[in-house]
Design a protein around this motif. Structure first.
Motif, PDB file in Angstrom:
ATOM      1  N   TYR A  87       0.832  -1.207   0.000  1.00  0.00           N
ATOM      2  CA  TYR A  87       0.000   0.000   0.000  1.00  0.00           C
ATOM      3  C   TYR A  87       0.867   1.257   0.000  1.00  0.00           C
ATOM      4  O   TYR A  87       0.578   2.223  -0.711  1.00  0.00           O
ATOM      5  N   ALA A  88       1.946   1.249   0.783  1.00  0.00           N
ATOM      6  CA  ALA A  88       2.833   2.414   0.843  1.00  0.00           C
ATOM      7  C   ALA A  88       3.450   2.709  -0.523  1.00  0.00           C
ATOM      8  O   ALA A  88       3.621   3.880  -0.897  1.00  0.00           O
ATOM      9  N   ASN A  89       3.762   1.655  -1.282  1.00  0.00           N
ATOM     10  CA  ASN A  89       4.407   1.863  -2.581  1.00  0.00           C
ATOM     11  C   ASN A  89       3.495   2.583  -3.575  1.00  0.00           C
ATOM     12  O   ASN A  89       3.974   3.264  -4.482  1.00  0.00           O
ATOM     13  N   PHE A  90       2.169   2.455  -3.407  1.00  0.00           N
ATOM     14  CA  PHE A  90       1.248   3.179  -4.281  1.00  0.00           C
ATOM     15  C   PHE A  90       1.440   4.684  -4.142  1.00  0.00           C
ATOM     16  O   PHE A  90       1.150   5.447  -5.064  1.00  0.00           O
ATOM     17  N   PHE A  91       1.929   5.120  -2.991  1.00  0.00           N
ATOM     18  CA  PHE A  91       2.155   6.541  -2.742  1.00  0.00           C
ATOM     19  C   PHE A  91       3.608   6.936  -3.005  1.00  0.00           C
ATOM     20  O   PHE A  91       3.882   7.908  -3.704  1.00  0.00           O
ATOM     21  N   THR A  92       4.539   6.164  -2.452  1.00  0.00           N
ATOM     22  CA  THR A  92       5.940   6.581  -2.468  1.00  0.00           C
ATOM     23  C   THR A  92       6.601   6.470  -3.838  1.00  0.00           C
ATOM     24  O   THR A  92       7.617   7.130  -4.083  1.00  0.00           O
ATOM     25  N   HIS A  93       6.046   5.671  -4.741  1.00  0.00           N
ATOM     26  CA  HIS A  93       6.732   5.488  -6.032  1.00  0.00           C
ATOM     27  C   HIS A  93       6.737   6.763  -6.871  1.00  0.00           C
ATOM     28  O   HIS A  93       7.482   6.864  -7.849  1.00  0.00           O
ATOM     29  N   HIS A  94       5.934   7.760  -6.471  1.00  0.00           N
ATOM     30  CA  HIS A  94       5.943   9.032  -7.194  1.00  0.00           C
ATOM     31  C   HIS A  94       7.195   9.848  -6.886  1.00  0.00           C
ATOM     32  O   HIS A  94       7.552  10.746  -7.649  1.00  0.00           O
ATOM     33  N   TRP A  95       7.872   9.542  -5.776  1.00  0.00           N
ATOM     34  CA  TRP A  95       9.075  10.272  -5.408  1.00  0.00           C
ATOM     35  C   TRP A  95      10.289   9.344  -5.278  1.00  0.00           C
ATOM     36  O   TRP A  95      11.412   9.771  -5.524  1.00  0.00           O
ATOM     37  N   LEU A  96      10.049   8.112  -4.879  1.00  0.00           N
ATOM     38  CA  LEU A  96      11.131   7.151  -4.704  1.00  0.00           C
ATOM     39  C   LEU A  96      11.092   6.115  -5.815  1.00  0.00           C
ATOM     40  O   LEU A  96      10.278   6.190  -6.731  1.00  0.00           O
TER      41      LEU A  96
END
Length: 269
Positions: free
Chosen positions: A146-155
């Motif tokens: 779930y976190a990767n759905f958000f963080t992949h825009h910056w990381l």
């Protein structure tokens, strides 16, 4: 002859399990051709989704426990939608009173309908999962997904690494389902992929009727990128994880942890 009978039975049960998502898809298709006045389309869809949810509860299609799980996924879905729309991953181009930061509130019901399908499948197919990883490992995997759905825009986008992690964590897990007196089984990871495939097909239908629009569909409908399959694969995992862990917490014996054993005579599907 038995296999044909089981195929018909399987199709029938799948259709029953899909009542909630089908109700939403039919409304999306029908509302595409309705006038924008006096009620905006997205507002009309919200009213429809609320009515469908009430009917499913009143008729006991969904239990109160299942409804609680569905509410969780409604919240998870809306949180994801609010973020993704803000960063431009997709958009809801039509005006509506029920839009919050660009997201119509009916959108959460689309995620809730996936959870509804999973809950119905557990009950109607008498699902059993064996060699399920310990809840701590399973939930940690779900949180990373779930976190990767958000963080992949910056990381870095870790989705392929996460898919490998899922295969590693669940490689021993099997899901069993019953048709009449026969029990079939398949690897749990395969079931993730199959559900994701059908959601991707449904997504193509929804975007065709402009339920939402991806950037490459602004000037006309195009097939949804096959890369979205990986996103749905990971989202399905979150759904099944939460449903499974909650069932285990409530003492449901359909979930067998990886240090327990369930002996069944089965036919491999």
């Amino acid at each position: 002859m038995r296999k044909i009978r089981h195929l018909i039975r399987f199709t029938y049960l799948e259709a029953i399990c899909c009542v909630f998502p089908v109700a939403i898809f039919l409304a999306l298709a029908a509302s595409r051709y309705l006038p924008a006045e006096p009620i905006a389309r997205y507002d009309l869809l919200l009213i429809w989704c609320l009515l469908v949810q009430i009917v499913l509860l009143v008729t006991h299609y969904e239990s109160k426990e299942e409804f609680k799980l569905i509410l969780i996924f409604h919240a998870i879905g809306l949180g994801l939608e609010l973020f993704k729309v803000q960063v431009g991953s997709w958009s809801y181009p039509e005006a509506a009173f029920s839009k919050v930061f660009g997201v119509p509130l009916y959108a959460g019901f689309m995620y809730a309908s996936v959870a509804s399908y999973i809950c119905q499948a557990f009950r109607r197919f008498d699902l059993r999962i064996t060699q399920f990883p310990r809840p701590l490992f399973a939930l940690a995997t779900g949180l990373l997904v779930y976190a990767n759905f958000f963080t992949h825009h910056w990381l870095f986008d870790f989705r392929w690494i996460l898919m490998g992690l899922v295969a590693l964590v669940f490689y021993k897990s099997w899901v069993y389902f019953r048709l009449d007196e026969t029990v079939y089984r398949m690897p749990l990871v395969l079931s993730f992929g199959l559900i994701a495939w059908f959601i991707w097909l449904a997504e193509n239908i929804v975007t065709f009727f402009k339920g939402w629009v991806y950037p490459n569909q602004q000037d006309g409908w195009e097939l949804v990128d096959f890369g979205k399959l990986s996103s749905w694969f990971l989202l399905v995992i979150i759904t099944i994880l939460i449903v499974s862990v909650e069932k285990y917490r409530l003492g449901d014996r359909s979930i067998e942890l990886n240090y327990l054993h369930l002996r069944l005579e089965v036919e491999d599907s």
